[in-house]
Design an enzyme around this catalytic site. Structure first.
Site, PDB file in Angstrom:
ATOM      1  N   HIS A   1      -0.043   9.995  -7.012  1.00  0.00           N
ATOM      2  CA  HIS A   1      -0.631  10.424  -5.741  1.00  0.00           C
ATOM      3  C   HIS A   1      -1.171  11.849  -5.802  1.00  0.00           C
ATOM      4  O   HIS A   1      -1.999  12.229  -4.961  1.00  0.00           O
ATOM      5  CB  HIS A   1       0.409  10.330  -4.620  1.00  0.00           C
TER       6      HIS A   1
ATOM      7  N   HIS B   1      -3.037   1.757   5.849  1.00  0.00           N
ATOM      8  CA  HIS B   1      -2.682   1.356   7.214  1.00  0.00           C
ATOM      9  C   HIS B   1      -3.686   0.331   7.748  1.00  0.00           C
ATOM     10  O   HIS B   1      -4.883   0.403   7.485  1.00  0.00           O
ATOM     11  CB  HIS B   1      -2.639   2.576   8.132  1.00  0.00           C
TER      12      HIS B   1
ATOM     13  N   ASP C   1       7.673   8.557  -0.239  1.00  0.00           N
ATOM     14  CA  ASP C   1       6.722   7.631   0.379  1.00  0.00           C
ATOM     15  C   ASP C   1       6.888   6.241  -0.224  1.00  0.00           C
ATOM     16  O   ASP C   1       5.928   5.463  -0.319  1.00  0.00           O
ATOM     17  CB  ASP C   1       5.280   8.128   0.203  1.00  0.00           C
TER      18      ASP C   1
END
Length: 468
Positions: free
Chosen positions: A326, A169, A348
């Site tokens: 992940h 992000h 995701d």
């Protein structure tokens, strides 16, 4: 690839009232995937006119218009993906200012997702400036597309996240909530709360970090407005995480990722999977002690809860990206063993999700990324930039990683996400009961490969012979 067939021409309708027999399809020679993670050998009837599953007891002895012999394969509810950032060249966090173009992208993704067995999804936006949310969230209303997957609503992952656990992000847009719920209204727009009828129709899912200023105290107000609160991209301690759940948070976003690692003295967010069903006075006192150091007063709801001698504790749902990148297979196995009833498979996935794309360097969200197989990282780093997994792969992987029957893994992509999103979704999605939406996926009983997908009782995709 094993085949299955539609048998015989349409049969003549008889006088049995609604539904019209010319719209009835019967699935036979199949194992039905049930919400409890078991398989049941039985037939299933759907009505293509209403798009719903029929009650077998009400149509006994009736000849359907079409019979589909599934050759012993699994017939499951369509997969539900509650964390999908984009796919097939479309990024849900990118908005050009043209709503028609944005909705065209949604339709494109919906039409392609069905090949992965997904029949419903929640488009996810990563942290952005407030202007994007005000433009995009109204476009992510619950809606259906011909021959494509359904949109259930929206998932805003950010911007109220921990800077140290931001992952991919953009740190420049991350925010705190100094004015509590009013700070969130300023970002997402007050209109996002909606009317009672809208609240029942469109899923609203929000990922936040409860330790960030103003967020823990805002959770009760968010939940009261029909918003599902998920905890993620956080440094929350065990006490703060527990307080967030007691305040109304009901989910964990992509377990293990963007949160503290599990430690035996401070298990943090991951430790909630091992929490007891009843918190005694000692456990509540521990939460109270840590929260007493915060400058901001607790919500009235949380203060009242912590004052009780004991309180029931509902362990949260937890999302898992079972791509083998992940989350290590051993970690997936540990989490599933701790709280199998809470597992929700998520992809995701991002706009680069497309099985035809070769490895190499690409642009994603304005940044350079590197694709190597199922691994997508920010260029020149080891920071994972979301996922390239399909839901069908995640289902198969969980079955393998946790050493569980395929039917149990299917439940984590069907009934579990439907229930997590609320009763208005669970009533019609994620199960094969009478009255549910006839959103279905046919899976190879051995490999879990998607053989065909049906939406609202209509076949929208079928694998070609030899397809992966």
């Amino acid at each position: 690839m094993p085949s299955f067939s539609a048998c015989g021409p349409p049969t003549a309708a008889t006088s049995l009232g609604e539904p019209d027999l010319n719209t009835i399809v019967q699935f036979t020679n199949c194992d039905l995937a049930l919400p409890d993670g078991t398989l049941k050998t039985a037939n299933l009837w759907v009505d293509t006119a209403s798009g719903r599953i029929l009650d077998a007891q009400q149509i006994q002895g009736v000849r359907p218009a079409r019979v589909v012999d599934l050759d012993g394969h699994i017939l499951a509810p369509g997969f539900i993906d509650i964390q999908l950032n984009g796919a097939f060249g479309v990024d849900f966090s990118v908005y050009s200012g043209d709503p028609v173009a944005y909705e065209t992208g949604l339709r494109h993704v919906a039409s392609r997702l069905v090949q992965t067995g997904v029949t419903s999804f929640v488009p996810t936006t990563i942290s952005q400036h407030s202007t994007l949310y005000r433009e995009v969230l109204p476009l992510l209303r619950a809606q259906s597309f011909p021959n494509g997957a359904n949109i259930l609503g929206w998932h805003a992952e950010g911007p109220f996240l921990s800077r140290s656990k931001r992952g991919a992000h953009n740190p420049d847009v991350l925010l705190s909530a100094p004015n509590g719920i009013d700070s969130l209204r300023e970002v997402y727009g007050g209109a996002r709360e909606g009317s009672e009828s809208e609240k029942e129709g469109t899923v609203k899912l929000l990922t936040l970090a409860p330790e960030v200023d103003g967020l823990l105290e805002s959770i009760p107000a968010l939940v009261s407005k029909g918003i599902t609160v998920s905890l993620g991209h956080t440094t929350a301690t065990s006490a703060v995480a527990t307080a967030a759940v007691l305040s109304g948070a009901s989910m964990i976003t992509h377990l293990y990722n963007a949160m503290p690692s599990l430690h035996h003295r401070e298990p943090s967010l991951i430790g909630l999977l091992g929490a007891p069903s009843l918190l005694d006075s000692d456990a509540l006192a521990e939460v109270q002690r840590e929260l007493s150091t915060r400058s901001r007063p607790l919500s009235a709801q949380l203060s009242e809860t912590l004052a009780q001698p004991s309180v029931p504790f509902q362990r949260p749902w937890w999302g898992l990206i079972a791509d083998g990148v992940h989350c290590h297979p051993h970690a997936a196995r540990i989490a599933y063993a701790a709280h199998p009833e809470g597992c929700i498979l998520v992809t995701d996935a991002v706009a680069l999700l497309d099985p035809t794309k070769p490895d190499g360097e690409y642009q994603w969200d304005g940044r350079a990324v590197e694709k190597r197989g199922a691994r997508l990282t920010l260029q020149g780093t080891d920071t994972l930039a979301c996922s390239l997994a399909t839901m069908s792969l995640c289902v198969y992987n969980l079955s393998k990683f946790a050493s569980i029957p395929l039917a149990q893994a299917i439940a984590c992509a069907t009934s579990h996400p439907a229930r997590a999103l609320g009763p208005h979704v669970a009533a019609r999605k994620g199960h094969l009961g009478a009255g549910a939406d006839a959103d279905l996926v046919v899976l190879d009983r051995e490999s879990g490969e998607v053989l065909a997908t049906w939406v609202a009782g209509v076949e929208v995709w079928r694998a070609e012979k030899g397809a992966l």
